[in-house]
Design a protein around this motif. Sequence first.
Motif, PDB file in Angstrom:
ATOM      1  N   HIS A 294       0.857  -1.188   0.000  1.00 10.84           N
ATOM      2  CA  HIS A 294       0.000   0.000   0.000  1.00 10.84           C
ATOM      3  C   HIS A 294       0.887   1.230   0.000  1.00 10.84           C
ATOM      4  O   HIS A 294       2.075   1.169   0.326  1.00 10.84           O
ATOM      5  N   THR A 295       0.304   2.356  -0.376  1.00  8.24           N
ATOM      6  CA  THR A 295       0.991   3.641  -0.266  1.00  8.24           C
ATOM      7  C   THR A 295       1.141   3.994   1.208  1.00  8.24           C
ATOM      8  O   THR A 295       0.302   3.619   2.038  1.00  8.24           O
ATOM      9  N   SER A 296       2.202   4.711   1.546  1.00  9.34           N
ATOM     10  CA  SER A 296       2.483   5.082   2.933  1.00  9.34           C
ATOM     11  C   SER A 296       1.226   5.563   3.657  1.00  9.34           C
ATOM     12  O   SER A 296       0.582   6.525   3.235  1.00  9.34           O
ATOM     13  N   THR A 297       0.886   4.877   4.738  1.00  5.60           N
ATOM     14  CA  THR A 297      -0.290   5.275   5.518  1.00  5.60           C
ATOM     15  C   THR A 297      -0.104   6.663   6.124  1.00  5.60           C
ATOM     16  O   THR A 297      -1.052   7.453   6.207  1.00  5.60           O
ATOM     17  N   LEU A 298       1.108   6.971   6.541  1.00  7.80           N
ATOM     18  CA  LEU A 298       1.377   8.266   7.156  1.00  7.80           C
ATOM     19  C   LEU A 298       1.103   9.413   6.187  1.00  7.80           C
ATOM     20  O   LEU A 298       0.414  10.379   6.535  1.00  7.80           O
ATOM     21  N   THR A 299       1.635   9.316   4.970  1.00  8.29           N
ATOM     22  CA  THR A 299       1.405  10.399   4.021  1.00  8.29           C
ATOM     23  C   THR A 299      -0.059  10.451   3.593  1.00  8.29           C
ATOM     24  O   THR A 299      -0.606  11.545   3.384  1.00  8.29           O
ATOM     25  N   GLN A 300      -0.713   9.296   3.474  1.00  6.75           N
ATOM     26  CA  GLN A 300      -2.144   9.300   3.165  1.00  6.75           C
ATOM     27  C   GLN A 300      -2.935  10.005   4.264  1.00  6.75           C
ATOM     28  O   GLN A 300      -3.855  10.781   3.988  1.00  6.75           O
ATOM     29  N   MET A 301      -2.578   9.729   5.512  1.00  8.41           N
ATOM     30  CA  MET A 301      -3.313  10.314   6.627  1.00  8.41           C
ATOM     31  C   MET A 301      -3.126  11.827   6.683  1.00  8.41           C
ATOM     32  O   MET A 301      -4.085  12.586   6.890  1.00  8.41           O
ATOM     33  N   ILE A 302      -1.879  12.292   6.489  1.00 10.42           N
ATOM     34  CA  ILE A 302      -1.622  13.733   6.474  1.00 10.42           C
ATOM     35  C   ILE A 302      -2.398  14.390   5.339  1.00 10.42           C
ATOM     36  O   ILE A 302      -3.019  15.446   5.507  1.00 10.42           O
ATOM     37  N   LEU A 303      -2.373  13.747   4.181  1.00  6.43           N
ATOM     38  CA  LEU A 303      -3.088  14.289   3.031  1.00  6.43           C
ATOM     39  C   LEU A 303      -4.585  14.350   3.304  1.00  6.43           C
ATOM     40  O   LEU A 303      -5.240  15.372   3.022  1.00  6.43           O
ATOM     41  N   TYR A 304      -5.135  13.288   3.881  1.00  8.85           N
ATOM     42  CA  TYR A 304      -6.569  13.286   4.151  1.00  8.85           C
ATOM     43  C   TYR A 304      -6.956  14.381   5.147  1.00  8.85           C
ATOM     44  O   TYR A 304      -7.959  15.077   4.960  1.00  8.85           O
ATOM     45  N   LEU A 305      -6.160  14.544   6.199  1.00 12.53           N
ATOM     46  CA  LEU A 305      -6.460  15.597   7.176  1.00 12.53           C
ATOM     47  C   LEU A 305      -6.461  16.976   6.515  1.00 12.53           C
ATOM     48  O   LEU A 305      -7.301  17.835   6.821  1.00 12.53           O
TER      49      LEU A 305
END
Length: 428
Positions: A294-305
Amino acid sequence: MNYARFLNAVSKARVASPIRELTAIQQQGPPTLISLASGMPNTDMFPFTQASVTLPDDSQLHLDQKLIKRALQYSPSPGIPELVQWLKGLQVQLHSPPTCQLAPEQGQMDLCVTTGSQEALSKTFEMLVTPGDNILMDQPTYPGTLAAVRPLGCNLLPVETDQLGMKPGALRGVLSRWKPEDCKNPQSDIPKVLYTIPNGGNPTGATLSLDRRQEIYEIARNYDLMILEDDPYYFLQFTRPHLPSFLSMDVDGRVLKFDSFSKILSSGMRVGYVTGPKPVVSKIILHIQASTLHTSTLTQMILYLLLEKWGVDGFLEHCDRVSDFYKERRDHMIKSADRWLTGLAEWHCPSAGMFLWLRLLGIQNTHKLIMEKAMEREVLFVPGNAFSLTPGEPSPYVRAAFSQATPEQMDKGLERLAGLLREERQTS
């Protein structure tokens, strides 16, 4: 559409990873769910307790202890569910894909998050291409795509372009070797895939006109082509409203649209997304399961926020600011080109993207001039042969980027290039 026609043997052989499927089930299950199946590491052992990212207005995106644990853990292969849903809503609002009305097996619109659009492109070519296949592409085109597709043993069929993008007449000319009904013959070598960059193309800066988009889509329908719409510069169109995408025209489920946050939010976060027919996107997800997980969960989470904080309107306002910035940079480069290169080169003014495509007059092949002489003058361009579908083919073009250089640097760089061209004329 018969999607099996487009998939190669490797893609057809892929099956879902049971562990990846269980990851998604566990993370979306109720708090009472007891999992003894997961091999995920215990987040209590991660040496991070919280994180904050500061925005230009001094507000912050905060990942508290609960959120940081989730952000540092494995996540579902299609992307974290909140981000996937947000992006689906964005695509519906921007493009209103006709495929939203189709049944899943008939090509209903689906979407997955990828590690930049480059990963999505690479995996898609590996999914669609069988050695010996004929692939239709813009000529010239993005070297990252060439790097992904050349080792697959296919034949790249160049389609001529100009400042308005791919020429429909040239596309028809390449396809004239076949009849449309050949697409129903499994033994035929008729092309199945058409790759194009519709907006601010890399390297030419070309943007497909509306009439060409419509004509190309109809050609694709006639010859049953899958369109790979590589669109990292969609939000960097300098005129508004933006031109309709192929995705917005897709009544059949034959378009895969590749988007990226690299040009508008961050290139280092490595987040992109691919939108297209569910039977094809599901195969890309299986490829992700077997490779990057999967794509980095951390960067996905920052992007979503960030996207949730902004909302769609705030996101689009940001994109407009970014587009305006690059439009101003483009104007500076055009002004410098007019000042220094008139009579020495030819160009068109790009209406999107980051690049100016220069044809150097009197130069048959720019490679040595750019890679040796220009470097000696401490100015860097990319010679045109780097973008050719035919390796080693001479090119009179160079690509100049206006994304990072200051107006002063652009002016000085083009002045140095002009000096080189005048010297070449004197010695020839």
